[in-house]
Write a protein that holds these residues in place. Structure first.
Motif, PDB file in Angstrom:
ATOM      1  N   MET A 134       0.846  -1.188   0.000  1.00  0.00           N
ATOM      2  CA  MET A 134       0.000   0.000   0.000  1.00  0.00           C
ATOM      3  C   MET A 134       0.880   1.235   0.000  1.00  0.00           C
ATOM      4  SD  MET A 134      -2.921   1.108  -0.178  1.00  0.00           S
ATOM      5  CE  MET A 134      -4.467   1.095   0.621  1.00  0.00           C
ATOM      6  N   LYS A 157       1.307   4.954   0.777  1.00  0.00           N
ATOM      7  CA  LYS A 157       0.705   6.006   1.596  1.00  0.00           C
ATOM      8  C   LYS A 157       1.044   7.355   0.966  1.00  0.00           C
ATOM      9  CE  LYS A 157      -0.580   3.417   5.161  1.00  0.00           C
ATOM     10  NZ  LYS A 157      -1.878   3.293   5.691  1.00  0.00           N
ATOM     11  N   TYR A 161      -8.513   9.455  -0.534  1.00  0.00           N
ATOM     12  CA  TYR A 161      -8.860   9.015   0.822  1.00  0.00           C
ATOM     13  C   TYR A 161      -9.884   7.877   0.763  1.00  0.00           C
ATOM     14  CZ  TYR A 161     -10.843   8.921   5.485  1.00  0.00           C
ATOM     15  OH  TYR A 161     -11.299   8.502   6.704  1.00  0.00           O
ATOM     16  N   GLN A 207      -8.331   4.681  -0.665  1.00  0.00           N
ATOM     17  CA  GLN A 207      -7.397   4.078   0.282  1.00  0.00           C
ATOM     18  C   GLN A 207      -8.149   3.429   1.445  1.00  0.00           C
ATOM     19  OE1 GLN A 207      -4.550   6.896   1.684  1.00  0.00           O
ATOM     20  NE2 GLN A 207      -3.189   5.360   2.521  1.00  0.00           N
ATOM     21  N   THR A 219      -8.848  -1.175  -0.204  1.00  0.00           N
ATOM     22  CA  THR A 219      -8.081  -2.300   0.320  1.00  0.00           C
ATOM     23  C   THR A 219      -9.004  -3.402   0.817  1.00  0.00           C
ATOM     24  OG1 THR A 219      -6.381  -0.745   0.989  1.00  0.00           O
ATOM     25  CG2 THR A 219      -6.256  -2.928   1.928  1.00  0.00           C
TER      26      THR A 219
END
Length: 177
Positions: A7, A9, A64, A67, A71
């Motif tokens: 992932m 960030k 946002y 994310q 997932t």
């Protein structure tokens, strides 16, 4: 051994720069469309409001949301993907991948077994199913760039000249195996 997702960030500096550049690009496109379609521009306040709103939404809000929820969604899809194997076949490596079937990048999972390379699509595709490439049919494996930019592609060429283009995470692990 499972090759997992990494992932990425996004820091706040990147998000703010992305929001500003996206908003400016949006306003520029809107101005061009207004000019070429009807020749009249909107007020500067209207462009400013639209640019700020679109920039905040696309530069901060959309990343946002994807994310936060992407997932969970992707992991649920990926857990249910199991390839069809023969009785004496074992999975050695598995991980998320895309296989290009024509113009569609079909999402799913790539598996290396003790007998073949297998790709099984997930349910959210137009083209579904499993593609098997027995090891004895593979003549060459080439590293390639996706969209001629990103080093995450593999091309498998079979003895009969068929080419299978995959996008994978951690390409070196797949090529080494």
């Amino acid at each position: 051994m499972e090759i997992g997702n990494k992932m990425i960030k996004l820091n706040w500096k990147f998000r703010i720069v992305s929001a500003i550049s996206t908003g400016l690009l949006f306003v520029g496109i809107m101005c061009l469309m207004d000019y070429f379609l009807d020749g009249e521009f909107q007020s500067m306040n209207s462009y400013l409001f639209q640019g700020i709103f679109f920039g905040i939404f696309m530069g901060i809000g959309f990343p946002y949301v994807t994310q936060k929820f992407g997932t969970k969604f992707n992991s649920k899809i990926g857990k249910n993907i199991k390839p069809e194997l023969t009785q004496d076949e074992n999975i050695e490596i598995e991980g998320p991948a895309n296989l290009f079937r024509g113009i569609e990048g079909v999402g799913g999972k790539l598996f290396l077994t003790n007998k073949k390379v297998a790709f099984k699509s997930h349910k959210i595709n137009i083209q579904k199913g499993q593609t098997d490439i027995p090891y004895e049919n593979i003549s060459e494996i080439i590293k390639r760039k996706t969209a001629k930019l990103i080093d995450n592609g593999i091309r498998i060429i079979t003895n009969d000249g068929n080419e299978f283009d995959f996008v994978v995470n951690e390409r070196e692990k797949w090529v080494e195996s």
